[in-house]
Design a protein around this motif. Structure first.
Motif, PDB file in Angstrom:
ATOM      1  N   SER A  44       0.871  -1.080  -0.126  1.00 42.78           N
ATOM      2  CA  SER A  44       0.094   0.079   0.030  1.00 42.78           C
ATOM      3  C   SER A  44       0.809   1.293  -0.009  1.00 42.78           C
ATOM      4  N   GLY A  45       2.135   1.159   0.225  1.00 46.07           N
ATOM      5  CA  GLY A  45       2.955   2.401   0.603  1.00 46.07           C
ATOM      6  C   GLY A  45       2.556   3.109   1.792  1.00 46.07           C
ATOM      7  N   LYS A  46       1.928   2.526   2.715  1.00 45.74           N
ATOM      8  CA  LYS A  46       1.563   3.349   3.932  1.00 45.74           C
ATOM      9  C   LYS A  46       2.680   3.396   4.847  1.00 45.74           C
ATOM     10  N   ILE A  47       3.326   4.621   5.429  1.00 49.62           N
ATOM     11  CA  ILE A  47       4.199   4.401   6.425  1.00 49.62           C
ATOM     12  C   ILE A  47       3.824   4.744   7.724  1.00 49.62           C
ATOM     13  N   THR A  48       3.899   3.997   8.575  1.00 54.04           N
ATOM     14  CA  THR A  48       3.626   4.018  10.063  1.00 54.04           C
ATOM     15  C   THR A  48       4.750   4.160  11.108  1.00 54.04           C
ATOM     16  N   LEU A  49       4.499   4.836  12.233  1.00 55.25           N
ATOM     17  CA  LEU A  49       5.497   5.170  13.209  1.00 55.25           C
ATOM     18  C   LEU A  49       5.392   3.918  14.142  1.00 55.25           C
ATOM     19  N   ILE A  50       6.554   3.340  14.313  1.00 55.10           N
ATOM     20  CA  ILE A  50       6.656   2.157  15.296  1.00 55.10           C
ATOM     21  C   ILE A  50       7.856   2.360  16.317  1.00 55.10           C
ATOM     22  N   GLY A  51       8.515   3.514  16.591  1.00 46.79           N
ATOM     23  CA  GLY A  51       9.309   3.790  17.646  1.00 46.79           C
ATOM     24  C   GLY A  51       8.878   5.243  18.399  1.00 46.79           C
ATOM     25  N   ILE A  52       9.683   5.614  19.295  1.00 43.07           N
ATOM     26  CA  ILE A  52       9.441   6.738  19.849  1.00 43.07           C
ATOM     27  C   ILE A  52      10.222   7.821  19.220  1.00 43.07           C
ATOM     28  N   LEU A  53       9.599   9.262  19.023  1.00 40.44           N
ATOM     29  CA  LEU A  53      10.097  10.403  18.596  1.00 40.44           C
ATOM     30  C   LEU A  53      10.686  11.177  19.840  1.00 40.44           C
ATOM     31  N   ASP A  54      11.871  11.657  19.576  1.00 43.46           N
ATOM     32  CA  ASP A  54      12.225  12.715  20.619  1.00 43.46           C
ATOM     33  C   ASP A  54      12.949  13.894  20.233  1.00 43.46           C
ATOM     34  N   TYR A  55      12.302  14.978  20.253  1.00 39.32           N
ATOM     35  CA  TYR A  55      12.764  16.176  19.504  1.00 39.32           C
ATOM     36  C   TYR A  55      14.052  16.526  19.906  1.00 39.32           C
ATOM     37  N   GLU A  56      14.442  16.207  21.168  1.00 41.60           N
ATOM     38  CA  GLU A  56      15.806  16.612  21.974  1.00 41.60           C
ATOM     39  C   GLU A  56      16.783  15.773  21.295  1.00 41.60           C
ATOM     40  N   GLU A  57      16.539  14.426  20.814  1.00 41.89           N
ATOM     41  CA  GLU A  57      17.480  13.511  20.161  1.00 41.89           C
ATOM     42  C   GLU A  57      17.645  13.771  18.842  1.00 41.89           C
ATOM     43  N   THR A  58      16.602  13.994  18.041  1.00 40.62           N
ATOM     44  CA  THR A  58      16.471  14.025  16.264  1.00 40.62           C
ATOM     45  C   THR A  58      15.288  15.135  16.034  1.00 40.62           C
ATOM     46  N   GLU A  59      15.651  16.088  15.231  1.00 42.72           N
ATOM     47  CA  GLU A  59      14.624  17.167  15.003  1.00 42.72           C
ATOM     48  C   GLU A  59      13.943  16.967  13.595  1.00 42.72           C
ATOM     49  N   PHE A  60      14.706  16.185  12.679  1.00 42.27           N
ATOM     50  CA  PHE A  60      14.517  16.018  11.166  1.00 42.27           C
ATOM     51  C   PHE A  60      14.939  14.643  10.600  1.00 42.27           C
ATOM     52  N   TYR A  61      14.151  14.001   9.919  1.00 42.52           N
ATOM     53  CA  TYR A  61      14.249  12.824   9.313  1.00 42.52           C
ATOM     54  C   TYR A  61      14.106  12.763   8.036  1.00 42.52           C
ATOM     55  N   GLU A  62      15.039  12.424   7.430  1.00 44.87           N
ATOM     56  CA  GLU A  62      14.898  12.337   5.708  1.00 44.87           C
ATOM     57  C   GLU A  62      14.643  10.873   5.064  1.00 44.87           C
ATOM     58  N   ILE A  63      13.621  10.399   4.878  1.00 41.88           N
ATOM     59  CA  ILE A  63      13.706   8.957   4.449  1.00 41.88           C
ATOM     60  C   ILE A  63      13.385   8.864   2.686  1.00 41.88           C
ATOM     61  N   ARG A  64      14.413   8.187   2.421  1.00 44.31           N
ATOM     62  CA  ARG A  64      14.211   7.840   0.917  1.00 44.31           C
ATOM     63  C   ARG A  64      13.586   6.660   0.730  1.00 44.31           C
ATOM     64  N   VAL A  65      12.535   6.463  -0.358  1.00 43.10           N
ATOM     65  CA  VAL A  65      11.459   5.396  -0.613  1.00 43.10           C
ATOM     66  C   VAL A  65      11.765   5.077  -2.043  1.00 43.10           C
ATOM     67  N   LYS A  66      11.586   3.889  -2.248  1.00 37.02           N
ATOM     68  CA  LYS A  66      11.957   3.357  -3.483  1.00 37.02           C
ATOM     69  C   LYS A  66      10.690   2.446  -3.870  1.00 37.02           C
ATOM     70  N   ALA A  67      10.267   2.793  -5.228  1.00 37.17           N
ATOM     71  CA  ALA A  67       9.293   1.972  -5.685  1.00 37.17           C
ATOM     72  C   ALA A  67       9.762   1.041  -6.880  1.00 37.17           C
ATOM     73  N   VAL A  68       9.724  -0.300  -6.872  1.00 37.37           N
ATOM     74  CA  VAL A  68      10.119  -1.338  -7.687  1.00 37.37           C
ATOM     75  C   VAL A  68       8.919  -2.088  -8.405  1.00 37.37           C
ATOM     76  N   ASP A  69       8.966  -2.272  -9.738  1.00 34.48           N
ATOM     77  CA  ASP A  69       7.942  -2.977 -10.265  1.00 34.48           C
ATOM     78  C   ASP A  69       8.428  -4.395 -10.416  1.00 34.48           C
ATOM     79  N   LYS A  70       7.451  -5.473 -10.766  1.00 30.34           N
ATOM     80  CA  LYS A  70       7.845  -6.705 -10.669  1.00 30.34           C
ATOM     81  C   LYS A  70       8.174  -7.297 -12.098  1.00 30.34           C
ATOM     82  N   GLY A  71       8.650  -6.479 -12.954  1.00 33.05           N
ATOM     83  CA  GLY A  71       9.064  -6.676 -14.324  1.00 33.05           C
ATOM     84  C   GLY A  71      10.387  -7.550 -14.191  1.00 33.05           C
ATOM     85  N   SER A  72      10.646  -7.925 -15.460  1.00 40.02           N
ATOM     86  CA  SER A  72      12.242  -8.501 -15.509  1.00 40.02           C
ATOM     87  C   SER A  72      12.995  -8.172 -16.535  1.00 40.02           C
ATOM     88  N   PRO A  73      13.810  -7.290 -16.264  1.00 36.97           N
ATOM     89  CA  PRO A  73      14.663  -6.874 -14.899  1.00 36.97           C
ATOM     90  C   PRO A  73      13.568  -5.777 -14.406  1.00 36.97           C
TER      91      PRO A  73
END
Length: 782
Positions: free
Chosen positions: A299-328
């Motif tokens: 589905s491409g849904k991104i959910t939070l599974i950990g605890i966020l802490d502003y004092e530890e990290t203020e910013f996240y840059e997440i790279r997402v890749k979409a790959v088809d099932k072709g060959s190649p």
């Protein structure tokens, strides 16, 4: 300053940077220096003693020291020349990561007296990190059917430095098929892709090998490279395509686990299996991201599974890749920028150092007692902290620097009133709702010798019986000192003076520690009726303080003197003496008189006279006056009376037990013609005087009985009051005022002259032969 040299250009650049940034901000009262990272041990940072206006000679005596909250061993000060130098390796990336500003905050503390300075040392970045690619080679699959201008994402390099040193430029080795396309976003991150310039032909060239080189902007510049292995495909010529290249999301740091962050969407123009897309994180995402976020591959849904802490990290840059099932398979990439929003979830923290305890009660206002440092990990208003004290305290908080306070004395102290304070410091942030923390400081007040010993009353009256045993205890003085320890340790001493011709110390002494007063010798009421002196009390403070108390010692009389007969030359019979008595005298005729004195006083000196039993026979014609001592006839004399009469007169006082003296009177009875011519006249006068004395004696006896009854009544009343108020000593300072009688009863005879003056310097009057009326004084303490 000393610099690590990586070429002439690098050294020149660092030298210019340090000369521009090492300055003293006089307006803020803070010394600022700068030092490059990776500087060698001993590298000069600044003349800190000179810049703070301190003398080199006072650094060691005043305990000059430099402290840092978390990195106290990186910098050190040479106490001989006052120079701040590098003590151990400084790695800017380890200290501050990729933050643009990186500084070490130092506290310079000097004791005796306490003085605090704040120094900020900026750590300058040097180009010590080359750009690094995540992998040594990247494989790219490209369909031969892709059109010219098609772009293929390439993962870029990362540089741990900042600023110019982290500004990366890319270059691709020359080739006929691809050029490098670089796109820069507003977050200063670059997206790399290969742009197809020449159609691919798998049959002509199935595989290409390219070299991608990354160079930073440092001097000298550093570089890194990665091999691009391009495989040309001849199927599945449509790659997935995201709806947007960059997604932006804001999350509170208190966001619960399982919360949906965002859903990414991508489409593929192919059909069937070549158009089915699987989503995943890019290969270059950090381990921290995979622990806090999860993506659903379908589905491409991104959910939070950990605890966020502003004092530890203020910013996240997440790279997402979409790959088809072709060959190649074919792929596309997008970015998700997650900004963490601060929540007031951290209470302020306090640290109390350099306590100047205990504090003297005479400390001047403004004396620094403690240093307080507060901090709050939150940001903005959530991290703005204000401090306050509990009310009704003689202290105040003075802000010395950002989030640094001094606890100082604000009003005078009095240890005797309050010996210790429990100071509660409350730090409250500006969040809503606000969070706070408290710290307690126990301030003990040390004593100063500001109170002299004090007696309960300025004067005491003491009664001591004469003939006391040498060294007997007669009284105890006690003074209290409101101070503590040595300042409250009281010692006692006599205030020396002369008592007549002798020193006071020959009569009494006082124990230095207990205050007990002793009589050194037996006291004699007949010699000294009143002894008035002073006792001093001194504490052991520096300088010592003291006060005096007056003691009035009344010496009470005891019956220790027997009556003494006056010599015959005084007109009395002092032994055996003959008198001629005419047989013609009638009843009541005074024939002789016995006189005696008693050195005691009161009842002890009141004398009475009587004939010894059997003196003169059973029918003796003579009698003696009870209180006059006059011997008179009881009847007329006749021939039957013996010619010589021997009378034994007993003289007795009224003491307990009574003391006596005896006088022998010899009377010769003669005919009237043989008696002296003047006898009739003398007998007449004596008879008249005897009659007058008898009348007076009656009144005196009545008066004495009345006074005695009044004395008994007074004693009974006093005893009843004592029983009503138990526990009060007769000689105690808290006892009721005693009744002092100058004389319980007068003496019937004259007393000898006192052998010494009283302590007050007056001569006691000679007692008369008449009884005195009792004079009672109630001694009332002032």
């Amino acid at each position: 300053m000393l610099f690590s040299r990586r070429g002439n250009k690098g050294a020149t650049h660092l030298l210019l940077s340090l000369l521009l940034l090492a300055s003293w901000e006089e307006g803020s009262g803070q010394v600022r220096y700068s030092v490059p990272e990776e500087a060698k041990h001993g590298t000069f940072v600044g003349r800190i003693a000179q810049d703070l206006g301190l003398e080199l000679a006072e650094l060691v005596p005043r305990l000059f020291r430099v402290a840092s909250k978390d990195h106290g061993d990186l910098l050190e000060v040479n106490l001989q020349n006052g120079i701040l130098f590098v003590n151990s390796r400084i790695d800017r990336e380890a200290l501050c990561g990729r933050r643009l500003e990186c500084s070490l905050h130092l506290e310079v503390v000097m004791d005796r007296p306490l003085q605090v300075f704040h120094v900020e040392v900026e750590v300058k970045d040097i180009n010590d990190n080359a750009p690094v690619f995540k992998e040594r080679e990247q494989r790219i699959f490209i369909s031969e059917s892709r059109f010219l201008g098609s772009r293929f994402p390439v993962e870029g390099a990362a540089d741990a430095d900042i600023g110019t040193n982290a500004l990366i430029t890319y270059s691709l080795n020359p080739n006929d098929y691809f050029s490098l396309d670089i796109q820069t976003t507003d977050e200063l991150s670059k997206s790399l892709s290969l742009e197809l310039r020449k159609p691919l032909d798998r049959e002509e060239m199935p595989e290409l090998h390219l070299l991608l080189t990354a160079r930073d902007g440092g001097k000298p510049e550093l570089e890194g490279s990665v091999q691009l292995l391009i495989t040309v495909l001849d199927v599945n010529d449509n790659a997935p395509l995201f709806t947007q290249d960059v997604y932006r999301v804001h999350l509170l740091e208190t966001t619960a686990n399982g919360t949906l962050v965002i859903t990414v969407n991508a489409s593929d123009a192919d059909e069937g299996q070549n158009g089915e897309i699987l989503f995943s994180f890019g290969g270059d995402v950090s381990l921290d991201i995979t622990k806090k976020f999860k993506i659903d591959s379908i589905s491409g849904k991104i959910t939070l599974i950990g605890i966020l802490d502003y004092e530890e990290t203020e910013f996240y840059e997440i790279r997402v890749k979409a790959v088809d099932k072709g060959s190649p398979p074919m792929a596309d990439h997008c970015k998700i920028l997650v900004k963490v929003l601060d929540v007031n979830d951290n209470a302020p923290e306090m640290a109390i150092t350099s306590l100047s305890l205990p504090i003297r009660e005479d400390s001047p206002l403004g004396t620094v007692i403690a240093l307080i440092r507060v901090s709050d990990l939150d940001s903005g208003a959530n991290g703005q902290v204000t401090c306050s004290l509990n009310p009704n305290m003689p202290f105040k908080l003075v802000s010395t620097y950002k989030n640094h306070y001094s606890l100082v004395l604000d009003s005078a102290l009095d240890r005797e009133n309050v010996s210790s304070y429990q100071v509660v410091v409350t730090a409250r942030d500006g969040g809503s709702p606000a969070l706070w923390a408290t710290a307690s400081v126990s301030v003990e007040v040390s004593d100063v010798n500001d109170h002299a010993p004090a007696f309960a009353q300025p004067e005491y009256t003491v009664f001591v019986k004469e003939n006391n045993a040498p060294g007997c205890h007669i009284f105890t003085v006690s003074a209290r000192d409101a101070d503590a320890q040595e300042n409250a340790r009281v010692s006692y001493a006599l205030v020396e003076r002369r008592v007549g011709e002798r020193a006071l110390s020959s009569y009494v002494s006082v124990h230095a520690e207990s205050g007990q007063v002793f009589a050194l010798q037996p006291l004699d009421h007949e010699e000294l009726e009143l002894l008035r002196f002073q006792v001093s009390a001194r504490d052991a403070g520096v300088p010592p303080l003291g006060s005096n108390v007056t003691l009035q010692v009344f010496v009470l009389d005891e019956n220790d003197n027997a009556p003494a007969l006056l010599p015959a030359g005084a007109g009395a019979l002092g032994g055996a003496r003959g008198e001629l008595v005419s047989r013609s005298v009638g009843a009541g005729h005074v024939v002789a008189k016995v006189r005696a004195v008693d050195a005691d006083s009161g009842y002890n000196a009141w004398l009475s006279y009587e004939l010894a039993p059997g003196a003169g026979g059973a029918r003796s014609p003579f009698r003696v006056g009870l209180y006059t001592g006059e011997i008179s006839t009881t009847r007329g004399l006749d021939e039957a009376d013996a010619a010589r009469q021997r009378l034994l007169v007993l003289v007795k006082d009224h003491g307990e037990p009574a003391l006596t003296a005896t006088a022998t009177v010899l009377l010769s009875l003669v005919e009237s013609g043989q008696a002296p011519q003047a006898a009739p006249s003398r007998v007449a006068v004596a008879g008249a005087a005897a009659a007058a004395l008898v009348d007076v004696n009656v009144y005196l006896i009545v008066a004495i009985c009345a006074v005695s009854s009044l004395l008994v009544l007074t004693l009974l009343l006093y005893s009843a009051l004592r029983c009503w108020a138990p526990g009060r000593g007769a000689a105690s300072a808290e006892a009721k005022p005693p009744v002092v009688c100058a004389s319980a009863v007068g003496s019937w005879s004259s007393s000898q002259q006192r052998r010494q003056r009283c302590a007050r310097g007056r001569v006691p009057p000679r007692r008369t032969s008449w009884p005195s009326v009792p004079v009672c004084l109630r001694v009332q303490p002032p």
